[in-house]
Each structure stands twice: as C-alpha cells, then as structure tokens.
Design a protein around this motif. Structure first.
Motif, PDB file in Angstrom:
ATOM      1  N   THR A 282      -7.826   8.843  -1.654  1.00  0.00           N
ATOM      2  CA  THR A 282      -6.494   9.194  -1.153  1.00  0.00           C
ATOM      3  C   THR A 282      -5.998  10.472  -1.823  1.00  0.00           C
ATOM      4  N   VAL A 283      -6.216  10.574  -3.129  1.00  0.00           N
ATOM      5  CA  VAL A 283      -5.813  11.770  -3.879  1.00  0.00           C
ATOM      6  C   VAL A 283      -6.560  13.003  -3.335  1.00  0.00           C
ATOM      7  N   GLU A 284      -7.841  12.842  -3.095  1.00  0.00           N
ATOM      8  CA  GLU A 284      -8.646  13.980  -2.583  1.00  0.00           C
ATOM      9  C   GLU A 284      -8.147  14.419  -1.212  1.00  0.00           C
ATOM     10  N   SER A 285      -7.798  13.460  -0.390  1.00  0.00           N
ATOM     11  CA  SER A 285      -7.327  13.775   0.951  1.00  0.00           C
ATOM     12  C   SER A 285      -5.994  14.530   0.893  1.00  0.00           C
ATOM     13  N   PHE A 286      -5.098  14.065   0.039  1.00  0.00           N
ATOM     14  CA  PHE A 286      -3.822  14.775  -0.133  1.00  0.00           C
ATOM     15  C   PHE A 286      -4.058  16.199  -0.668  1.00  0.00           C
ATOM     16  N   GLN A 287      -5.059  16.325  -1.532  1.00  0.00           N
ATOM     17  CA  GLN A 287      -5.386  17.642  -2.087  1.00  0.00           C
ATOM     18  C   GLN A 287      -5.784  18.601  -0.966  1.00  0.00           C
ATOM     19  N   ARG A 288      -6.634  18.115  -0.061  1.00  0.00           N
ATOM     20  CA  ARG A 288      -7.062  18.960   1.065  1.00  0.00           C
ATOM     21  C   ARG A 288      -5.869  19.305   1.964  1.00  0.00           C
ATOM     22  N   ALA A 289      -4.985  18.322   2.150  1.00  0.00           N
ATOM     23  CA  ALA A 289      -3.810  18.561   2.999  1.00  0.00           C
ATOM     24  C   ALA A 289      -2.895  19.601   2.370  1.00  0.00           C
TER      25      ALA A 289
ATOM     26  N   SER B 218       0.824  -1.215   0.000  1.00  0.00           N
ATOM     27  CA  SER B 218       0.000   0.000   0.000  1.00  0.00           C
ATOM     28  C   SER B 218       0.861   1.269   0.000  1.00  0.00           C
ATOM     29  N   HIS B 219       2.115   1.156   0.415  1.00  0.00           N
ATOM     30  CA  HIS B 219       2.994   2.340   0.391  1.00  0.00           C
ATOM     31  C   HIS B 219       3.124   2.878  -1.039  1.00  0.00           C
ATOM     32  N   ARG B 220       3.180   1.943  -1.998  1.00  0.00           N
ATOM     33  CA  ARG B 220       3.331   2.357  -3.401  1.00  0.00           C
ATOM     34  C   ARG B 220       2.127   3.201  -3.826  1.00  0.00           C
ATOM     35  N   ALA B 221       0.935   2.749  -3.418  1.00  0.00           N
ATOM     36  CA  ALA B 221      -0.292   3.475  -3.782  1.00  0.00           C
ATOM     37  C   ALA B 221      -0.314   4.848  -3.116  1.00  0.00           C
ATOM     38  N   THR B 222       0.095   4.894  -1.833  1.00  0.00           N
ATOM     39  CA  THR B 222       0.104   6.166  -1.108  1.00  0.00           C
ATOM     40  C   THR B 222       1.065   7.146  -1.781  1.00  0.00           C
ATOM     41  N   TYR B 223       2.254   6.645  -2.095  1.00  0.00           N
ATOM     42  CA  TYR B 223       3.252   7.515  -2.730  1.00  0.00           C
ATOM     43  C   TYR B 223       2.785   7.985  -4.119  1.00  0.00           C
ATOM     44  N   TYR B 224       2.072   7.098  -4.821  1.00  0.00           N
ATOM     45  CA  TYR B 224       1.554   7.472  -6.150  1.00  0.00           C
ATOM     46  C   TYR B 224       0.601   8.652  -6.022  1.00  0.00           C
TER      47      TYR B 224
ATOM     48  N   THR C 241      -7.840  10.024   7.716  1.00  0.00           N
ATOM     49  CA  THR C 241      -7.405   8.650   7.503  1.00  0.00           C
ATOM     50  C   THR C 241      -7.949   8.163   6.171  1.00  0.00           C
ATOM     51  N   VAL C 242      -7.080   7.542   5.379  1.00  0.00           N
ATOM     52  CA  VAL C 242      -7.514   7.032   4.074  1.00  0.00           C
ATOM     53  C   VAL C 242      -7.090   5.578   3.915  1.00  0.00           C
ATOM     54  N   ASP C 243      -7.766   4.888   3.017  1.00  0.00           N
ATOM     55  CA  ASP C 243      -7.337   3.553   2.585  1.00  0.00           C
ATOM     56  C   ASP C 243      -6.641   3.751   1.241  1.00  0.00           C
ATOM     57  N   PRO C 244      -5.331   3.568   1.195  1.00  0.00           N
ATOM     58  CA  PRO C 244      -4.598   3.865  -0.043  1.00  0.00           C
ATOM     59  C   PRO C 244      -5.043   3.009  -1.234  1.00  0.00           C
ATOM     60  N   TYR C 245      -5.699   1.867  -0.968  1.00  0.00           N
ATOM     61  CA  TYR C 245      -6.216   1.074  -2.080  1.00  0.00           C
ATOM     62  C   TYR C 245      -7.363   1.816  -2.786  1.00  0.00           C
ATOM     63  N   HIS C 246      -7.992   2.769  -2.081  1.00  0.00           N
ATOM     64  CA  HIS C 246      -9.004   3.626  -2.721  1.00  0.00           C
ATOM     65  C   HIS C 246      -8.300   4.893  -3.194  1.00  0.00           C
ATOM     66  N   LEU C 247      -7.805   4.813  -4.396  1.00  0.00           N
ATOM     67  CA  LEU C 247      -6.901   5.841  -4.903  1.00  0.00           C
ATOM     68  C   LEU C 247      -7.552   7.221  -4.973  1.00  0.00           C
ATOM     69  N   ASP C 248      -8.797   7.286  -5.440  1.00  0.00           N
ATOM     70  CA  ASP C 248      -9.457   8.584  -5.606  1.00  0.00           C
ATOM     71  C   ASP C 248      -9.595   9.312  -4.275  1.00  0.00           C
TER      72      ASP C 248
ATOM     73  N   MET D 259       0.332  10.732  -3.461  1.00  0.00           N
ATOM     74  CA  MET D 259       1.066  11.879  -2.903  1.00  0.00           C
ATOM     75  C   MET D 259       1.765  12.656  -4.011  1.00  0.00           C
ATOM     76  N   ARG D 260       2.443  11.915  -4.869  1.00  0.00           N
ATOM     77  CA  ARG D 260       3.212  12.529  -5.952  1.00  0.00           C
ATOM     78  C   ARG D 260       2.286  13.214  -6.959  1.00  0.00           C
ATOM     79  N   LYS D 261       1.137  12.550  -7.185  1.00  0.00           N
ATOM     80  CA  LYS D 261       0.173  13.087  -8.134  1.00  0.00           C
ATOM     81  C   LYS D 261      -0.325  14.456  -7.658  1.00  0.00           C
ATOM     82  N   VAL D 262      -0.538  14.588  -6.370  1.00  0.00           N
ATOM     83  CA  VAL D 262      -1.069  15.835  -5.822  1.00  0.00           C
ATOM     84  C   VAL D 262       0.023  16.883  -5.625  1.00  0.00           C
ATOM     85  N   PHE D 263       1.131  16.503  -5.022  1.00  0.00           N
ATOM     86  CA  PHE D 263       2.160  17.489  -4.655  1.00  0.00           C
ATOM     87  C   PHE D 263       3.126  17.822  -5.801  1.00  0.00           C
TER      88      PHE D 263
END
Lengths: 594, 195
Positions: free
Chosen positions: A505-512, A361-367, A496-503, A369-373
């Motif tokens: 996770t992306v939205e959460s990073f966007q808010r952050a 799941s780290h790979r998904a989280t980093y994906y 808190t997000v489930d990185p397997y739910h990519l959308d 994160m990178r997409k947003v930042f």
C-alpha cells in the motif's frame, strides 16, 4: 393488532397499507430502516424495492413509477434532498400519476449529519404539502394519507419525520393492506410530462392555484387539532406538540393548544386561536416556519396578540426536549422553571467518541497515505465511517457526498503546491464522486484520489450498492468494476491495493505521489463488521516479551491494542488484520499459530 | 398524576445490546395492553460510542425521558452509568454492570479509566438505591458473555410494572430460538442477583 415498532418500520408498514408499488432510496441516518424494513415485508402488491445510486436517482425512479399509475415513494435523509432538489422542484409542476411520496428524514441536533437543515422549508419552496409526524403511529397514518392527498391534488407530498420519530419506538395499531394494480403503463401527455418552457409556465400557474385548495383540504386533517381553553395559547408543530401536551399536563394550566402536523398551514385554525388568546407561544424545532405564518396572520386577525417563540424562548438550532419546552412555557406564565439535573462528576470519565473499529482497513490505508504524503499534504475527505479518522491527520475537509474529489481539484487549481490526496468510500464514490473524478480528469487536476473500498455502505448499516453485486432484496446483479470506472472517467494511473498489506500500500501511494497526473488508488478490504458476520475466522496476534514499550503501535489507534505495565497488549477486539505487526519496529507483534 | 407510569433510561456502549432490552420491554408492554414509547441511538454513535435508550411504559407523550425524571437507570457499563446519571430522579434506582468497556481514548493511553469506586460513589450520592453486579461474569456462567444484556434485563424485571411472565414471553419473540435457553438462564441469574 398493535406492535412495538421503530418509527421507520411504522412508515414502511404505512407504505404497505397504502398499497405502494415501488420504493427507492439511498441510505442515510435517520432514514435507512424504511427500505430495510420494506425489503423484509412480504406483499403481493409491492413490485420493486431498490437502493438507488443516490437520492436524485431514487426520486426520479419513484416519479417514473408514479407516472405508470403505481403508488411510489422515495426515501432519503434531509441532506439527500439537496442532491434530489433538481427533480424535486420541477416534479411539483409536472405532478404525479398515482400518488408520489417523498420521505425526507430530518436530523435536528446533527446526531448523524453534517447540518440540520429544515425540510419544511423545502416543501414550502417547492409548493408541495408536507406532513410532520409527532410519533411513529402518526407517521404510519400519514404515509397512507399522503398518497390520497398526492392523488387528489396531482402533486408529490413530503413526509418529514425527524430523528426522534424515525428512531422512536411506540405501540402502533396495524391496519389492513390495500390492494393495488400489479402493472402500470406510461400514458403519453407531453403538456404534463415534458417541462418545456411553454409547458412549464402554465404548470407553474396551476401549482400556485392549487395552494389554496390544498390548504383548505388540510384544515380538517386529523393531524391539526385545536383545543381552546384559557387566553394563553400554544401553537406547536410535530413532536413539539407532544412536549407541549406533557408540559401542560404537568403544569396543570388551562392553556389553549393548537397542534400542527400538515402544511400548508391551516389558516382558519390559526386565526381562531389568535382571536381567542392575548398571548401565544409558537413551539417548533429549527426554522420559524409556523411562527412566520402566525406573525403574518396576526396582523390581519389580531394585531394586539403577543407572539413568543424564536428569539428568547425557543432555540432555532438543535432539537427540543421536554424540559426545554416545559421551561419556556413556565417562563411565559411566570412560573418557576425546573433546573436540569447537572451531569455528575463526568470530568473523571474518559471520553468515548465513536471510532473506527478494531481492524478497520481505513485506518491502515490512512496510515500508509500519511506515511507517504506527509504532514504538509492536503487531505480532502468525505462522508462515511472514515470521517471518524479525523484524528489521524488525513481528514482535512468533509462537506457533502463526493466533495472530496472536487474540493481537492479546486484546492489544486487555487494554487496549492503541496501533495493533495483525497479519500472517499466506495458507496460515496458511486453516489456523488464519479462526476468529480470525470471533472478532475477533464480539467487535468494533479491529485490522488483514494477510494476506500470496504464493499458496502458501512456507516448507515451495510446496505449493498452497485459495486457489491447484490440488490436491496439480495438478488444477484452484475457488480460494477471501480477500476474500470476510474479508467473510463479518465484517471491516468489506477492501482488496487489490499490495505492489510502495508508495504504494498505504501509503495502504491508512493507511485501515486510521483505520478504527474490524476491517480486513483483503490484500497480494497471488506468491512470488518461484515466480514465477522459472514463468518470469516480471524487470525490471532500477540505481543511478545521483546516489546520495548515504544507506543508506536498505540499511536496507530486500533482499539484492539492496549498498554499495560510498560508493554503493549492485544485484546479480544482483535480481528487479526496484522497491520500492527507490520508497524512494530521491534517485530514483537506476531501471529499465534492455531 | 404522572405523565408516565415508569420511565427507564438504558445506557451502554454500541454493540452491548441496549436496543434488545428496550425492544423486549416494549413488546411486553404491548402484550400487557399498556401504551409504551421510546427513543434510541442509531448511526454514527453506534461505532463504539455511548448509546442511550429512553423507554416510557404507560406513557402517551414524547418518547424521551426528561433530565432528572428516570425511575430506573439501567447501565450495561459503569462509566456510562455515571455519564447519564443526570437523567435519574433522586428517588430512582440504578442497576449497573460493573464490567468496564475501555474506550479507545483509554486503550491508546490518552485518558485513564477511573477505579470503580470513584464511578459508583457519585452515583450512589444521587439515587435511592444502587445495585452493582458483574453481569458479564453472570452471562458467562449462563453460557455466553453476549447475554450480559439479558442478565441486566433479569435484574431490571422487578423494578418495572410488567410481570416476569410477560417479559419472558416477549424475550422469546425477540431472540433467535437457538439462543433462548441461554438467555432464559441469563435472565434468571440477573433476577437472582437482585433478590
């Protein structure tokens, strides 16, 4: 009875044979298997085994138990001692109740570490004895001996195995288990337990006064052995003694040999060697700890003796091996060196670096994160499996446990204006990240902290921690809420997000990213290795005919995705996380109905 | 006089079961009353990386085999056989499973995995004897691909100074009882392959 034991299992066995009452540690390669073995060993004398929150905590817990009159040990890797250095230095003044053993496993060559510091220096610094085993059998015997030494001199003792001892295996003779008291009691003694300046001064004098007596006692320790032969000599410490013995055997030379395994070093034995030879080589891994002592003694004993070692013959970095030692000795003797066999045609082989697992799941989280930042953001990272994602562009720093958050803060205060999103694992956060988060909140750092929560200490072999709800011995305990902790430490936004739910996770990073303060994202999904072991049935995915061969899924880097004849393919490693299906622009990766 | 009766280097990829092979050999040596030592890979390298295990039977020196000193190189993966062939003595024997495990660098398309003959020919050039077999297929025949390591152990049995009985006795101590039959079958298939 003899058993084929891993070095760390042999050490655990030694603790048992010494009648240890408490063992505490924090996981770290190459030390982790000591506590893992203790957990499985049955003993009526062993009262308590724990994975502590970090190494400082482990050493303090062990010291407390020692002060109740129970033998106690703390285990850690070499860099863990940096965390525990505060209690370590002052415990040398205060002393012990029953024996107190610090097991600190060094990692020459950085097999699994960020540096290769030599803990013998630490022991010397603190003024405590250090035992440097050459093999698993000796490590076990030393663990027993260390407690006696500790009690005799009222001082903590360090056992310092290296990777090639902790992760060696050998046939080891098992001894009887020693009985020990089943309960302890703290005896008040402020002069020895309260390190006020007025107490510390005389205790420091006492510590210095002990040195000569400890040295005297270790002169005859079985780990130091002198065999005088010809007028060329070798002084070797720890595992280097085994390499030297094998080289002398193979070269069939009449060489004098002094093997050392206990510090402070035996000055009489070294002096006898220096008086006997005209030339001596000091062979030890890493720092010239022995060599410096030999140089000093030679000035008094035999100023004409030629001393060889670091600076030409023995490297000061990396681990030693047989061939290196053999050739250094051969060179000293003017004999032919044996050329190491060259690696054959390895250039045709693809590299096989360690990497994140399929479905990690780290790979998904980093994906996400990178997409947003984006690529200009700064990504301080930390110590854990996720450091292996350095190729994803989301690991810009790795210093020490918990430093992601503090480096991120400093980078912000240093004037960096780009986005800053740091990341660290759950166990790392609890070990050394909490103070950094508190500091970031207190000093108003505008950063995003991502806690990669796979609910275990994965890299070192899946040890439990306070967030998991289980203890080292598998007992249930109340799990700490990382969300509540983050809020209590002062983070303004916690999601808190489930990185397997990519959308999501992306939205959460966007808010952050947009949040004008300190934000924390907890990306929670159990480690895939643990999930598999606990019997979670994976979903299955396949790549449909409509795959256009764009390779976007390949760039994601999951080992379960291959490329074959212009099309992607999902292989047997797939755990069914489904993240690639969310990434595929053509929508051609889909779940297979069972 | 040799410093060791038999020097073995066992290589493969994290997760293939390299450590089990050395554990079985070590236990068998202990039953036989021979001194034995070894060194293994733990930690970071295990995550899909190359792993190497040194095992020295009848040895009381260091746990690591010197470069150019191994009597036998047992490889659970062909590429790893080539990567570590420099440990082999020119008089040594190589036993290799021909079934590749593609590293992530290959599956991601950043590197290519060479054809088998390109891997095996440089190995052949620097050993006394090379035996290659599809141990993964043999393990599947025995009932589980997981037992590939035990197929290779069976192939190895004739090349180390320990009796087959002792090795099987040690195997029964090292694997869970419910998998013992499949493992014994895998062992026999590996042994038959080299005979």
């Amino acid at each position: 009875m003899r058993e084929y034991l891993l070095g760390n299992a042999a050490i655990a066995r030694g603790l048992l044979e010494a009648g240890v009452g408490l063992v505490a540690g924090y996981p770290g390669t190459p030390s982790s298997e000591i506590i893992e073995t203790m957990v499985d060993l049955k003993s009526e004398w062993l009262l308590h085994v724990e994975w502590s929150v970090n190494e400082k905590v482990a050493l303090e817990v062990a010291a407390g138990a020692s002060w109740t009159g129970r033998r106690a040990a703390a285990t850690m890797k070499h860099v863990g001692l940096n965390v525990a250095a505060d209690p370590f230095m002052t415990l040398a003044y205060l002393g012990v109740g029953a024996g107190l053993l610090l097991i600190c496993a060094d990692d020459p060559s950085c097999h699994s570490s960020q540096n290769e510091q030599d803990s013998r220096r630490y022991a010397q610094f603190a003024g405590i004895p250090c035992l440097d085993p050459k093999n698993p059998g000796e490590a076990k015997e030393m663990a027993v001996f260390a407690f006696e030494l500790s009690e005799k001199f009222n001082i903590p003792v360090m056992l310092r195995p290296t990777t090639r001892v902790s992760h060696a295996r050998a046939d080891v003779e098992l001894g009887p288990e020693r009985s020990s008291p089943r309960s302890g009691q703290f005896v008040k003694n402020p002069a020895r337990r309260v390190a006020l300046p007025s107490h510390a001064r005389p205790l420091h004098s006492e510590l210095l006064a002990k040195q000569a007596a400890m040295e005297e006692a270790l002169e005859s320790a079985p780990w130091n052995s002198l065999a005088l032969h010809g007028n060329v000599g070798i002084i070797a410490s720890g595992i280097a003694g085994l390499y030297a013995k094998e080289a002398i055997f193979e070269l069939d030379e009449d060489i004098s040999l002094l093997c050392l395994g206990a510090y402070p070093l035996p000055k009489q034995l070294i002096s006898r060697m220096l008086e006997h030879v005209s030339r001596v080589m000091v062979i030890e891994e890493l720092e010239p700890v022995v060599e410096e002592q030999v140089q000093m003694l030679a000035r008094k004993v035999n100023p004409h003796v030629e001393i060889l070692g670091k600076g030409g013959f023995i490297p000061r970095e990396g681990e030693l091996d047989y061939l290196l030692v053999r050739n250094a000795i051969a060179r000293m003797l003017g004999k032919a060196e044996r050329v190491a066999a060259e690696s054959a045609a390895v250039s045709i082989l693809p590299p096989r670096p360690p990497s994140l697992c399929a479905g990690c799941s780290h790979r998904a989280t980093y994906y996400a994160m990178r997409k947003v930042f984006g690529k200009n953001a700064v990504y301080p990272s930390d110590i854990g499996c996720y450091t292996m994602a350095v190729g994803m562009g989301t690991v810009d720093t790795c210093l020490c446990m918990g430093a992601s958050i503090t480096l991120a803060s400093g980078i912000r205060f240093g004037g960096e204006t780009e986005g800053i999103c740091c990341s660290l694992g759950d166990s790392t956060f609890l070990h050394g990240g909490m103070t950094g988060l508190l500091n970031a909140a207190y000093n108003k750092a505008r950063i995003t902290v991502t806690i990669l929560d796979n609910s275990t200490t994965a890299m070192t072999g899946h040890q439990p921690h306070p967030g998991t709800g289980t203890t080292a011995r598998g007992e249930a305990t109340s799990p700490v809420s990382i969300e509540a902790l983050a809020k209590a430490l002062g983070a303004g936004m916690v999601e808190t997000v489930d990185p397997y739910h990519l959308d999501e996770t992306v939205e959460s990073f966007q808010r952050a990213k947009e949040y004008a303060g300190l934000s924390v994202i907890i990306a929670r999904q159990p480690c895939v290795i643990k999930a598999r072991r606990s019997g979670v049935r994976p979903k299955s995915f396949l790549v449909g005919e409509e795959c256009k061969g764009c390779k976007i899924c390949l760039d994601f880097g999951c080992p379960a995705i291959e490329f074959e004849k212009d099309k992607a393919r999902i292989n047997a490693l797939c755990v069914g996380c489904g993240v690639c299906a969310a990434i595929c622009p053509a929508g051609s990766i889909r779940e297979v109905a069972k | 006089m040799r410093a060791s009766e038999c020097d073995l280097v066992i290589v493969g990829v994290g997760g293939q079961g390299v450590i089990l092979i050395s554990d079985v050999i070590g236990r068998a040596a202990v039953i036989a009353g021979k001194p034995v030592c070894g060194a293994e890979t733990h930690g970071m390298a295990q995550r899909g990386g190359s792993v190497i295990n040194h095992t020295r039977i009848g040895c009381q020196f260091s746990p690591m085999v010197a470069s150019g000193g191994a009597d036998v190189l047992l490889a659970l993966e062909p590429g790893e056989a080539l990567r570590f062939v420099h440990f082999l003595s020119p008089a040594g024997v190589v036993l290799v499973n021909t079934r590749p495990v593609l590293p992530s660098t290959v599956t991601c398309g950043r590197a290519e995995y060479p054809p088998l003959h390109k891997i095996l020919s440089p190995i052949k050039a620097r050993c006394r004897k090379l035996i290659a077999m599809d141990a993964t297929a043999l393990a599947e025949k025995a009932g589980t691909a997981q037992a590939m390591n035990v197929v290779m152990l069976g192939a190895l049995a004739g090349y180390i100074p320990l009796s087959e009985d002792l090795i099987l006795q040690a195997l029964s101590l090292a694997v869970p009882p419910k998998f013992l039959e499949a493992n014994k079958k895998a062992f026999a298939l590996g042994k038959a392959e080299v005979e």
